[in-house]
Enzyme design. Sequence first.
Site, PDB file in Angstrom:
ATOM      1  N   TYR B 181       4.329  -6.154 -13.130  1.00  0.00           N
ATOM      2  CA  TYR B 181       3.030  -5.806 -12.556  1.00  0.00           C
ATOM      3  C   TYR B 181       3.202  -5.408 -11.084  1.00  0.00           C
ATOM      4  O   TYR B 181       2.697  -4.365 -10.652  1.00  0.00           O
ATOM      5  CB  TYR B 181       2.052  -6.985 -12.673  1.00  0.00           C
ATOM      6  N   ARG B 238      -9.552 -13.203 -11.613  1.00  0.00           N
ATOM      7  CA  ARG B 238      -8.262 -12.531 -11.808  1.00  0.00           C
ATOM      8  C   ARG B 238      -7.162 -13.565 -11.639  1.00  0.00           C
ATOM      9  O   ARG B 238      -7.273 -14.463 -10.813  1.00  0.00           O
ATOM     10  CB  ARG B 238      -8.070 -11.419 -10.780  1.00  0.00           C
ATOM     11  N   PHE B 298       6.734   1.330  10.742  1.00  0.00           N
ATOM     12  CA  PHE B 298       5.865   1.429   9.573  1.00  0.00           C
ATOM     13  C   PHE B 298       6.306   0.454   8.478  1.00  0.00           C
ATOM     14  O   PHE B 298       5.489  -0.175   7.818  1.00  0.00           O
ATOM     15  CB  PHE B 298       5.915   2.877   9.066  1.00  0.00           C
TER      16      PHE B 298
END
Lengths: 371, 487
Positions: B181, B238, B298
Site C-alpha cells: 500500500y 480507516r 527538497f
Amino acid sequence: MSVPQKITSLGKVVVVGGCGFLGHHIVKLILERLPASQISVLDLRTTANRQDSPTVSYHDGDISDLDAMQAFFAKTKPDVVIHTASPHFHLPAAVHDKVNVTGTKNLLKAAQDSGVKAFVYTSSASVVLGPHTELVNADETWPLVTGDAQPEYYTTTKAYAESAVLEANRTPTSFLTCAIRPAGIFGEGDIQVLPPMINTYRTGKNKFQIGENENLFDFTYVGNVAYGHLLAAQALLHTHRILPTVPLDSEKVDGEAFFITNGQPVYFWDFIRAVWHAAGDRTKLSQVWHLDKDFAYVIGTVMENLFWVLGKKPTLTRAQARYSTMHKYHSIKKANARLGYKPLVDLEEGIKRGVQYILDQDEKAAQKKGQ
Amino acid sequence: MVRIGTVAYLATHPTQLRSIIQWKVWHTPVHERDESKECESLKRCFHFLQETSRSFAAVILELHPELLVPVTLFYVILRGLDTIEDDMTIPLEKKEPLLRNFDQILDQDGWTFTENGPNEKDRQLLVEFNVVIEEFKKLKPAYQTIIKDITKRMGNGMADYCSNAEHNEVGVNTIKDYELYCHHVAGIVGEGCTQLFVEGGLANPALLRRPELHESMGQLLQQVNIIRDVREDLDDKRRFYPREIWSKHVDTFEDLFKPENKEKALAVNSEMILNALQRADDCLYYLAGLKEQSVFNFCAIPQSMALATLELCFQNYDVYLKNVKITKGDACQLMTESTQNLQLVCEVFKRYTRKIHKRNNPNDPNFLKISIACGKIEQFVETIFPSQKAPIDAKKNPASAEEAERSRKEAEETKWDNIYMVIAVVLTISIITGLMLIAAWLAGARFDIAIHQFKEQLGNFLGSGGELRNATSTVAATPSSPGHSEL
C-alpha cells in the site's frame, strides 16, 4: 566472488581444537553443510563436545609437540587445516607463547611439509585494539597492536600467530592461508560472554548501568563465526584450484585477515539487557541506576586494590568499566565482498539459543542434585 | 492570527523561539520563482500547489528552475488523483475508470471535473483542471512521459484498493500488504521524483539502478504518517496498521485504543516504528546521490521531519489519544539543518536515533531489533563520514614473535652502542689529558705546588662557605676570606 559455492566438500579436513567451544561448532557446521568432508579433530583432550558421526574421528595431541604434529599430518594427509586451538585468556604468558605462537608455527610446518592446500587460522578482532583507542567501524586496514603497546599478552600472541600464518601463505606456492578475526563470540557452550552476564543477573547486579549506553559493540553468534571459517576454507580451496592464476587484489582471500561479526552492532547494555530478559529479567528501564563512566573507573580501581589485599576477585574492575563504555565494532564489508559472508543466525536467535543452553544445563545440574 | 497559547509557549521555550527566528531570518531560498515570466495558467497551477499542500509547497517553490514546473505539475496531478480517490460521494463504478485512465486525461485539452462532493477540500483543482493540462503539454516530452507513467501506475493502484472490499472493511492484513500500500501511494512517487531529478541532470543516475533506495524514501514518509495519524484515521474509519502486527496483542483494532491495553498498544507502536526505522539508512544513502542543493533540500527536509516525528511517536501513548506533532521550533531547526549538507542531516538522524534508543524498553518484544536498527543507522553514518581513522602510530608494533625479538635485540644493541660510545669518548679525553700532563711534566711543571695550592684554596673556600652557612642564622657574615686577600 560467487565461485566458492562450487566447493562442496573440504576433502580431508583437520579441525585443531575441534572439541573446544568454537571448534565443535565448526565440526557441526561442516557435517551440516559440507557432509562429504572427512573430519579429523585434533585436541589436547577429546572427551568433550564429541559428534557422533562416521565421518568424524578424534585424535589426542599437543600442538606444541612438533614431532607429534608432523607424524600426525604425515599420516592424515589433510587438504584443509582449520586451527581454532587457543588457551584460556586468563592463563599465564608462557602458555600463550607455547600454544599460540609455538603451537601455530608447529602446525604450519607440519602442514607445509605434508602438502596441505588450505590453512585457516582463528585470530581475534582484538588484535587491532589498543589501550587508548576505541574501534568505531574498524576495518582490516587497522594495524596490529602488539608488544609494549598491547596490554593483553594473550592478544599479542594471537597477533604474532596471525602474522606467522599469513606470512606462510604461498610458501610453498600451493600452500594457502588466511585468518578469521571474530569479535565477542557467544552461543551454546561459551564461557566468556553469556555465563558471566547471567551470573550478574542472578546475583541481583542487573540494576546498574555504567556510562550512557551509547557505545556500539559487536557480539557474534558462534555459528556465524564457524560459517566464516567454512567460507574461508572454501575460498582458499577455490583459489588453490585455479593455481597458478592469482586472484585480483580486490578478490584475494589467501594471505588476508577478515573480521567476522554478526554485522549487527548494538549498544553494549542493550545486548546485556536482552540476555537478562531471555533469562527471565523484567526490570524496567526506570529502575536502573546509572553510574558515571569515570566514577565507575575510580570504583573499579578501588575495588581491584581492595580485593587484591583480600585476595578475592573484585565485582567491578577497570577493564570492565572500560569495556562497557567503549565503542567496539567492526566493518565486515571485506568478508562480505570476498568470502560472500552474511551471518546465518541473527543476534536475537543467537541469544535465545545461548541462554536456553545455560538454562538447560542448570536444570540438568539441579536434577542431578535432586536425585 | 497568532494565538495567545503560542505566544505563551514560545515565551517559556526560548530555544524554540530562537530556532524559528533563525530560520525566518537566515534562510535564503536556493532558487526563487520568477513570477514576472509566468503566464496566467502557470500562476494558477502554483496557486493550486499552495492551496493543496501544507508542507510540500515551500520546498517545491525553491526548486531549481529546471524542475520547478515539472515537480509542481507532478504534485498537483497526483493531488487531483487523490481528490477523486478520497471522495466517498463518487460511486465506485464511476470512480474506478477515472482513476485507471487518469494518465489519458492529461492528453484531453480542456478536461475538467465538477462531480466532487461539495465538502471535498480540493475540489476546485479539478474544476479548473484544464490549466494543469495546458501547462503539462508545455513540459519537455521526457518529463511528460515520466509523469504519465507514474500517474497511470498510481491510478491503477488506487483503483485496486477502492474496489477491494476486504481492504475497505478490515484494513490492511499483512505487513507485506501494508508495504505494498505504501508503495502505491508513496514509493512510486519516490521513483517518479528520482526519474525527474536524473532527467534534469540534478541527481546521480546510479540512483535509478538502486530502486530500493527511492522506495525507502517514500516508505519512510508514508509509514511515519500512518503511525502518527492512527487516531485520526480511526475516527475516519480507516485502518492502515497491518493486522499481522496488532493481532499479536489484541483481538480487534479498536481494542488498541482501550486504556487497559496501553502496554499492548505501545508494543504495537514499537513494531510499527521499527519497520519504518529500518528504512532510515537507505534514505541517507539516497540523499548522498543528489547533486544539487535545492533538490537535496527538497528531499532532506521531509526525511528529517519524518525521523523527528518517528522519535516523537516512539513509546508515546498520546499517539492513540490525539494528534501529535513536532513543535514549530523543532521544525524550523530541522529545516535549517536539512538545507546545508549531508553530514548535518546525518547528525540529525543520529541525534533522533539515539533519542529513540534511550527510550527503548527492554521488556518490549522488539527491544533488540530496535537497538540493532539504531546501531545500523549509526554504523551507516560512520561509513560515509568516519569519525575515526586507522591509527598510524601503531604501525611500528612488531608483527611477529621474531620481529618482537629482533626489535628487542635492536634496542639492546643500541643501548650497548651508546655505552661503548661514552666509554670511547671518556677514554680518548683521558689519553689526551694524560699526554698533555706528561708533556707538561717533561717540560718541568711543578705539580706538587699546584696540588698544594689547590688544596689550600679548596679548604679556604669550604671553610668560608661553612662560616657563611652559620652566619645566615645571625645577621651578616664578615666576608673576610683569606683566599681573596691573597689575590
